[in-house]
Design an enzyme around this catalytic site. Sequence first.
Site, mmCIF file in Angstrom:
data_model
loop_
_atom_site.group_PDB
_atom_site.id
_atom_site.type_symbol
_atom_site.label_atom_id
_atom_site.label_comp_id
_atom_site.label_asym_id
_atom_site.label_seq_id
_atom_site.Cartn_x
_atom_site.Cartn_y
_atom_site.Cartn_z
ATOM 1 N N ASP A 1 -5.626 0.981 -13.858
ATOM 2 C CA ASP A 1 -4.850 0.232 -12.874
ATOM 3 C C ASP A 1 -5.777 -0.695 -12.102
ATOM 4 O OD1 ASP A 1 -2.693 -0.638 -11.407
ATOM 5 O OD2 ASP A 1 -2.277 1.265 -10.417
ATOM 6 N N LYS A 2 -5.163 -1.588 -11.357
ATOM 7 C CA LYS A 2 -5.853 -2.505 -10.445
ATOM 8 C C LYS A 2 -5.073 -2.532 -9.146
ATOM 9 C CE LYS A 2 -5.504 -6.791 -8.551
ATOM 10 N NZ LYS A 2 -4.299 -7.304 -7.835
ATOM 11 N N HIS A 3 -5.784 -2.637 -8.033
ATOM 12 C CA HIS A 3 -5.127 -2.719 -6.729
ATOM 13 C C HIS A 3 -5.831 -3.785 -5.905
ATOM 14 C CE1 HIS A 3 -2.719 -1.189 -3.353
ATOM 15 N NE2 HIS A 3 -3.756 -1.533 -2.615
ATOM 16 N N SER A 4 -5.066 -4.483 -5.062
ATOM 17 C CA SER A 4 -5.629 -5.482 -4.160
ATOM 18 C C SER A 4 -5.392 -5.071 -2.716
ATOM 19 C CB SER A 4 -4.973 -6.848 -4.420
ATOM 20 O OG SER A 4 -5.355 -7.780 -3.423
ATOM 21 N N THR B 1 3.555 -7.209 -3.780
ATOM 22 C CA THR B 1 3.931 -7.352 -5.187
ATOM 23 C C THR B 1 5.383 -6.949 -5.421
ATOM 24 O OG1 THR B 1 1.651 -7.004 -5.907
ATOM 25 C CG2 THR B 1 3.367 -6.584 -7.534
ATOM 26 N N ARG C 1 1.746 1.266 9.642
ATOM 27 C CA ARG C 1 0.541 0.474 9.858
ATOM 28 C C ARG C 1 0.875 -0.995 10.062
ATOM 29 N NH1 ARG C 1 -2.370 1.218 4.657
ATOM 30 N NH2 ARG C 1 -3.783 -0.381 5.452
ATOM 31 N N SER D 1 -4.754 5.245 1.567
ATOM 32 C CA SER D 1 -3.509 4.664 1.062
ATOM 33 C C SER D 1 -3.668 4.213 -0.387
ATOM 34 C CB SER D 1 -3.092 3.483 1.938
ATOM 35 O OG SER D 1 -1.918 2.878 1.437
ATOM 36 N N LYS E 1 -2.326 6.899 -4.121
ATOM 37 C CA LYS E 1 -1.402 6.470 -5.168
ATOM 38 C C LYS E 1 -2.073 6.524 -6.534
ATOM 39 C CE LYS E 1 -0.335 2.565 -2.868
ATOM 40 N NZ LYS E 1 -0.550 2.715 -1.418
ATOM 41 N N LYS E 2 -3.363 6.246 -6.572
ATOM 42 C CA LYS E 2 -4.066 6.216 -7.850
ATOM 43 C C LYS E 2 -4.395 7.625 -8.346
ATOM 44 C CE LYS E 2 -3.524 1.972 -7.262
ATOM 45 N NZ LYS E 2 -2.317 1.361 -7.864
#
Length: 485
Positions: A117-120, A157, A205, A220, A224-225
Amino acid sequence: MAAAVTPGTPETPVPVTPGDFSGEGSQGLPEPQPEPKQLPELIRIKRDGGRLSQADIRSFVGAVVDGTAQGAQIGAMLMAIRLRGMDLEETSALTLALAKSGQQLEWPEAWQRQLVDKHSTGGVGDKVSLVLAPALAACGCKVPMISGRGLGHTGGTLDKLESIPGFNTIQNPEQMQVLLEQVGCCIVGQSEKLVPADGILYAARDVTATVDSLPLITASILSKKVVEGLSALVVDVKFGEAAVFPNQEQARELARVLVGVGAGLGLRVAAALTAMDKPVGRSVGHALEIEEALLCMDGAGPPDLRDLVIKLGGAVLWLNGQAEAQAEGAARVAAALDKGSARDHFEQMLAGQGVDPNMARALCSGSPAQRRQLLPRAREQEELLTPADGTVELIRALPLALVLHELGAGRSHAGEQLRLGVGAELLVDVGQRLRRGTPWLRVHRDGPALSGPQRRALQGALVLSNRAPFAAPSPYAELILPPTG
């Protein structure tokens, strides 16, 4: 900026393992369990700079999920954490507590080395996830992306995907498994079953000015990951005026904590540092960003967006052992864009997540003009003109995002309805020479004409200089890797 690879460094905090939370004393004997503390006491401890135990953190997260924590108490704890911070063990404990607050995802054993996965951390115009998830699926990965909504002035997203009629961000674990089996990727939100505590804290937040807390961001993202059961993760950590962290050194600090906590939890994490002073690409706004993501999946679109997609994707494939080098992984992701296979997987994902298959096909195979007809559109368009001759030194993302937020593209409180067609298109590029009177920005709005302050704020986003035209630099700066050995 030139890309650089930074290995794990001595100053990276030593990660803790789940076993460190066994609760056993030095002799290996179970210690007596103290009575659970009440929420006001937990808030007081953190407010006064104290350290919360794993049991304290589990108690707080449990109260968030079961509804016994009042909104004021959640806000107070978030602010105490924001002001006082958390050490690595507290952050790891919070990450685990959030991850365990709901259902755990379980996948077939055969997928073990495919799950990535990728997260920003959030940016203006950042539609990389929309492109990268299907591109990685086209490269043979399984991408169970649990994503978020807009936070502060940055877009989410999920909000962007919901501008596509019929798209359903809520998928149960069984539906996610079918999507991963048939498509290779899905992009979903946190349901009441998946990481519910983080969903509550994430929304809080946004409205309590605690978005920039390093431990809250880390917990956070990684909670999730952890639930996703990944073998590799790349986090895109933004820095700059429009990012959570204004400079690269602060972003590097978060990157190192993410990498360290991830390693302690058995998750292989790398963190890319990327600049967020100007928008990613040339479009900002939900429907407009879907259009631009599809352009990128056509093998076209803005070069900075494509560069981020292929570099982050290359890092994922390399980190997961699916490419021998980052460059090789990047070439595979680029091929998925140029050959249309990423776009094919995106179309399949849309159809699998509720979009009418004919709509998904028309959206993905249509021309840019045809795509615009299928997506929400703002009622009016208004162009701004260049005030003087000059070279575009920078287009500042923050004032642009703040005005669009006022026009309805962002939320001022949790659950607020968004105007999905509102946005802006950059009509010029950084480094380009302009003459006075050239249109440089097209604003898509639903309401009346821009106000004087809004127009001045937007014109202030265009920074001109007298230097010769130049090639815009890549936003990709460096990659922080997990420790070896």
